[in-house]
Design an enzyme around this catalytic site. Structure first.
Site, PDB file in Angstrom:
ATOM      1  CG  PHE A  13      -1.875   1.287   1.424  1.00 38.99           C
ATOM      2  CD1 PHE A  13      -2.807   1.469   0.448  1.00 38.99           C
ATOM      3  CD2 PHE A  13      -1.532   2.139   2.413  1.00 38.99           C
ATOM      4  CE1 PHE A  13      -3.516   2.677   0.387  1.00 38.99           C
ATOM      5  CE2 PHE A  13      -2.345   3.288   2.451  1.00 38.99           C
ATOM      6  CZ  PHE A  13      -3.215   3.585   1.474  1.00 38.99           C
ATOM      7  N   GLY A  14       0.764   2.206  -0.882  1.00 39.50           N
ATOM      8  CA  GLY A  14       1.163   3.477  -1.058  1.00 39.50           C
ATOM      9  C   GLY A  14       0.407   4.374  -0.785  1.00 39.50           C
ATOM     10  CE1 TYR A  15       2.507   4.960   4.076  1.00 38.65           C
ATOM     11  CE2 TYR A  15       2.436   7.570   4.557  1.00 38.65           C
ATOM     12  CZ  TYR A  15       3.071   6.171   4.664  1.00 38.65           C
ATOM     13  OH  TYR A  15       4.140   6.096   5.480  1.00 38.65           O
ATOM     14  N   GLY A  16       2.163   7.631  -0.012  1.00 34.54           N
ATOM     15  CA  GLY A  16       3.001   9.008  -0.400  1.00 34.54           C
ATOM     16  C   GLY A  16       3.478   8.777  -1.728  1.00 34.54           C
ATOM     17  CB  SER A  17       6.691   9.159  -3.137  1.00 32.39           C
ATOM     18  OG  SER A  17       7.335   8.361  -2.626  1.00 32.39           O
ATOM     19  CD  GLU A 105       9.862   4.052  -0.059  1.00 27.88           C
ATOM     20  OE1 GLU A 105      10.108   5.169   0.612  1.00 27.88           O
ATOM     21  OE2 GLU A 105       9.254   3.640  -0.879  1.00 27.88           O
TER      22      GLU A 105
HETATM   23  C1  BEZ Z   1       4.443   5.523   0.386  1.00 28.89           C
HETATM   24  O1  BEZ Z   1       3.374   4.763   0.986  1.00 28.89           O
HETATM   25  O2  BEZ Z   1       4.222   6.158  -0.658  1.00 28.89           O
HETATM   26  C2  BEZ Z   1       5.743   5.828   1.188  1.00 28.89           C
HETATM   27  C3  BEZ Z   1       5.701   5.266   2.318  1.00 28.89           C
HETATM   28  C4  BEZ Z   1       6.961   5.535   3.223  1.00 28.89           C
HETATM   29  C5  BEZ Z   1       7.871   5.994   2.495  1.00 28.89           C
HETATM   30  C6  BEZ Z   1       7.705   6.342   1.136  1.00 28.89           C
HETATM   31  C7  BEZ Z   1       6.561   6.157   0.528  1.00 28.89           C
END
Ligand code: BEZ
Length: 240
Positions: A13-17, A105
């Site tokens: 799951f991605g919540y950022g980049s 990460e």
């Molecule tokens: C992400 O979920 O996009 C993410 C999470 C931690 C570090 C970088 C990206």
């Protein structure tokens, strides 16, 4: 919830980049959300959007029960859902993707697993994923050295605006995240993110205009040692 990785595959799951910069070698990308967390720009970035000397700011997830114990200027903003995108990593590519993510990460993030809910507008969402999907997620826990805790929104926006690192400008990360979130679904806006982006844009406009007339006059007064006074007589008195 189906067992994770029975076939040696996994979901991330991605919540950022990760929302706009996918991992290598995924074969499905599914917009959706997780619950029980609050997304905040409370993680220092020394390796991507800042440097060890001048860390930038990136997002992490805070356990909602912990977040409720904190004083947060954005406390009226979070919704129950943290929107993002889940990626299915096929078994043969798992070692390569895990190695890539561990490098990408690494700066303070730990691995957790959480149920992911595909967006209801996804074709065959409930047919192909009748249960939530167990997903791996990277979280910068409050115990990690890069975790900053609550930030004043205006100071945070100003900090993001001036920061940059090996992956580029910090403001680009913020603006990309805002756009990527809005693209996920009609309800996926995160007001913490859009509020920061709007503050940042306003700061950019005011910086590009240069200082206002009263700011220039104020600065002149400071530099010349003069102080504002209430009347012409008082002013003459001071200037003598
Ligand atoms: C992400 O979920 O996009 C993410 C999470 C931690 C570090 C970088 C990206």
């Amino acid at each position: 919830m189906p067992d994770f990785g029975d076939n040696g595959d996994f979901w991330l799951f991605g919540y950022g980049s990760l929302i706009w910069k996918p991992p290598p070698h995924y074969d499905q990308r599914v917009p959706g959300y997780i619950e029980g967390y609050v997304r905040r720009f409370w993680q220092a970035s020394e390796d991507h959007r800042g440097t060890p000397e001048a860390p930038g700011r990136v997002v992490t997830l805070i356990d909602r029960a912990h977040w409720e114990t904190l004083v947060d200027h954005h406390d009226s903003l979070p919704t129950e859902k943290v929107w993002g995108a889940a990626y299915h990593i096929p078994a043969p590519k798992v070692p390569e993707v895990r190695a890539y993510l561990d490098i990408r990460e690494i700066n303070g993030y730990s691995i957790q697993y959480t149920p992911f809910h595909p967006a209801s507008n996804q074709p065959n969402a409930t047919k192909s994923h009748p249960e939530p999907i167990k997903c791996l997620v990277y979280i910068g826990l409050p115990s990690n050295p890069q975790f900053l805790g609550p930030q004043d929104p205006q100071e945070l926006a100003a900090h993001i605006l001036k920061s940059r690192g090996p992956s580029g400008e910090n403001k680009e990360y913020l603006y990309m995240l805002e756009t990527a979130l809005l693209d996920l679904s009609a309800e996926s806006e995160d007001r913490h993110i859009s509020d920061l982006a709007s503050r940042c844009r306003k700061l950019e406009v005011s910086e590009s205009k240069g200082p206002s007339r009263s700011e220039v006059l104020g600065q002149l007064e400071v530099e010349s040692g003069l102080h504002k006074v209430g009347s012409t007589e008082e002013q003459e008195e001071v200037e003598k």
